[in-house]
Scaffold this motif. Sequence first.
Motif, mmCIF file in Angstrom:
data_model
loop_
_atom_site.group_PDB
_atom_site.id
_atom_site.type_symbol
_atom_site.label_atom_id
_atom_site.label_comp_id
_atom_site.label_asym_id
_atom_site.label_seq_id
_atom_site.Cartn_x
_atom_site.Cartn_y
_atom_site.Cartn_z
ATOM 1 N N ASP A 54 0.836 -1.201 0.000
ATOM 2 C CA ASP A 54 0.000 0.000 0.000
ATOM 3 C C ASP A 54 0.872 1.252 0.000
ATOM 4 N N LYS A 55 1.930 1.239 0.774
ATOM 5 C CA LYS A 55 2.831 2.391 0.838
ATOM 6 C C LYS A 55 3.575 2.574 -0.481
ATOM 7 N N VAL A 56 3.974 1.451 -1.097
ATOM 8 C CA VAL A 56 4.657 1.520 -2.388
ATOM 9 C C VAL A 56 3.763 2.169 -3.443
ATOM 10 N N LYS A 57 2.496 1.778 -3.473
ATOM 11 C CA LYS A 57 1.616 2.210 -4.562
ATOM 12 C C LYS A 57 0.913 3.534 -4.297
ATOM 13 N N ASN A 58 0.593 3.798 -3.037
ATOM 14 C CA ASN A 58 -0.261 4.945 -2.741
ATOM 15 C C ASN A 58 0.453 6.091 -2.034
ATOM 16 N N ARG A 59 1.710 5.894 -1.693
ATOM 17 C CA ARG A 59 2.468 6.973 -1.049
ATOM 18 C C ARG A 59 3.772 7.171 -1.812
ATOM 19 N N ILE A 60 3.617 7.614 -3.045
ATOM 20 C CA ILE A 60 4.757 7.807 -3.943
ATOM 21 C C ILE A 60 5.720 8.822 -3.330
ATOM 22 N N GLY A 61 7.025 8.473 -3.356
ATOM 23 C CA GLY A 61 8.045 9.356 -2.817
ATOM 24 C C GLY A 61 8.380 9.092 -1.368
ATOM 25 N N SER A 62 7.580 8.276 -0.696
ATOM 26 C CA SER A 62 7.867 7.971 0.708
ATOM 27 C C SER A 62 9.020 6.979 0.807
ATOM 28 N N GLU A 63 9.654 6.968 1.978
ATOM 29 C CA GLU A 63 10.767 6.035 2.213
ATOM 30 C C GLU A 63 10.230 4.741 2.804
ATOM 31 N N LEU A 64 10.728 3.632 2.296
ATOM 32 C CA LEU A 64 10.374 2.322 2.831
ATOM 33 C C LEU A 64 11.623 1.671 3.421
ATOM 34 N N CYS A 65 11.501 1.215 4.645
ATOM 35 C CA CYS A 65 12.612 0.560 5.333
ATOM 36 C C CYS A 65 12.414 -0.952 5.274
ATOM 37 N N VAL A 66 13.407 -1.646 4.713
ATOM 38 C CA VAL A 66 13.365 -3.105 4.592
ATOM 39 C C VAL A 66 14.461 -3.676 5.484
ATOM 40 N N ALA A 67 14.070 -4.508 6.456
ATOM 41 C CA ALA A 67 15.024 -5.054 7.421
ATOM 42 C C ALA A 67 15.106 -6.572 7.293
ATOM 43 N N TYR A 68 16.285 -7.096 7.575
ATOM 44 C CA TYR A 68 16.549 -8.534 7.505
ATOM 45 C C TYR A 68 17.225 -8.952 8.803
ATOM 46 N N ILE A 69 16.725 -10.015 9.421
ATOM 47 C CA ILE A 69 17.400 -10.590 10.582
ATOM 48 C C ILE A 69 17.503 -12.093 10.356
ATOM 49 N N GLY A 70 18.665 -12.659 10.662
ATOM 50 C CA GLY A 70 18.877 -14.084 10.425
ATOM 51 C C GLY A 70 20.316 -14.470 10.672
#
Length: 436
Positions: free
Chosen positions: A50-66
């Motif tokens: 939803d953030k990708v498609k409807n909040r253009i220009g916003s920052e998305l934080c992708v985290a990985y733990i493992g």
Amino acid sequence: MSKIAHLLRNLCLLSICLGAPMRSINAQAQHEFELPAPFHMRGGLPNFFDKVKNRIGSELCVAYIGGSITEARDGWRELTYHTLRTSFPHNTFKHVDAAIGGTTSTLGVFRMDQDVLRHKPDLLFVEFAVNDSPLPPDVIYRSIEGIVRKTWSANPNTDICFVYTITETIVDKFRETGRFPRAAEAMEQVAQHYGIPSIHIGVEVAKLREAGDLVFTGNPGEHPGKIVFTADKVHPLPASGHPICAHIVMKHLMEMQGRNASHRHELKKPFVSDNWESAKMLSLSEFDENKDWVKLEQDHPVQKQVASFIPALYKAVPPDATIRIRFEGNVLGFYDVIGPGSGILDVNVNGKASEVTRFDNHCIHYRKTFFFLDGLNDGVNDVTIKVSGKEFDKAAILLQNPRKLTMDDPARFADNAWFLGNILMVGKPIAINFGD
């Protein structure tokens, strides 16, 4: 062409190859080789997309733990992250790498607040199925559910995806039983309870091997025309194994676009009542210092090596360095660093004495690790640990390594200290004191 660009090109080629119809497996093998589904969408990733498609220009934080498979440079983590960036160029992205080789979800749950949640991730990948494989299911339930509940307590809009990586042993067991390995089965129960999507990389890798398209372990030069997945039975090769992992993850990730409306994730009734949602990691810098506990300078070689995850590391100098911990709870552990100069601890838990050796057959270098104490009550506990300074045969321990490691410079191994960063606790501290 940069290395990551070259790997992304490999990923594109593999996606074409793996997207084509697979050679049919003969009837006998197909009958013998029943595998579980490689992907369960469940609640999907509604808030991320939803953030990708409807909040253009916003920052998305992708985290990985493992563990190490996720920690690997130029591996599936970096490939999926860079693919997300290029797939959604109208948004900006932030990358959080919280993976540490050789660690399990039982440490990961304690690290969540400091290493993951303070970055406020929009999407969190959790990958511990390989490293958790020796753990009993009840332990995995507690730690994995703790990771989920910590995440949604901090931010109910964070989407979570479980990723199950693979080893040759796990693939062989697939062929025998057609079942997920024990650790993944335990995690699947938590995923089902909370509606978390899960991707099992091993299912499609196993199919490729069964069809004759993939050699799990080998030298790529000796298997022309085939994909060689690893050279050591565990860690995917950067040029082939990791692009396959990334392709599988991205394929199922993209299937989740627009499938569910954005919503806040609810913390329903716990799957297990004794989960580790309350797990906390206490820094020694929060307490009064003692002359026998030396805080390493930021430019100290050991501190520099672990600074990204242990910003304050203390060296406990034998034979007088002591720490006494009184707390109400049932889990106590320590996030420390072991290596050439680490040694033996005298431990007393509620009046019962034992020894813990913080040195093993990999200790030619320093590395982050952890351990938990046995013998705790479900209530008030009194624990004292003293760094004994006791001499022991480090050379003999190193020789137990399959590579027959040796002490290159005996002076590096002369210390028998303890390098401690954090106290791991499920419970409430009553008093923590250094010295007698």
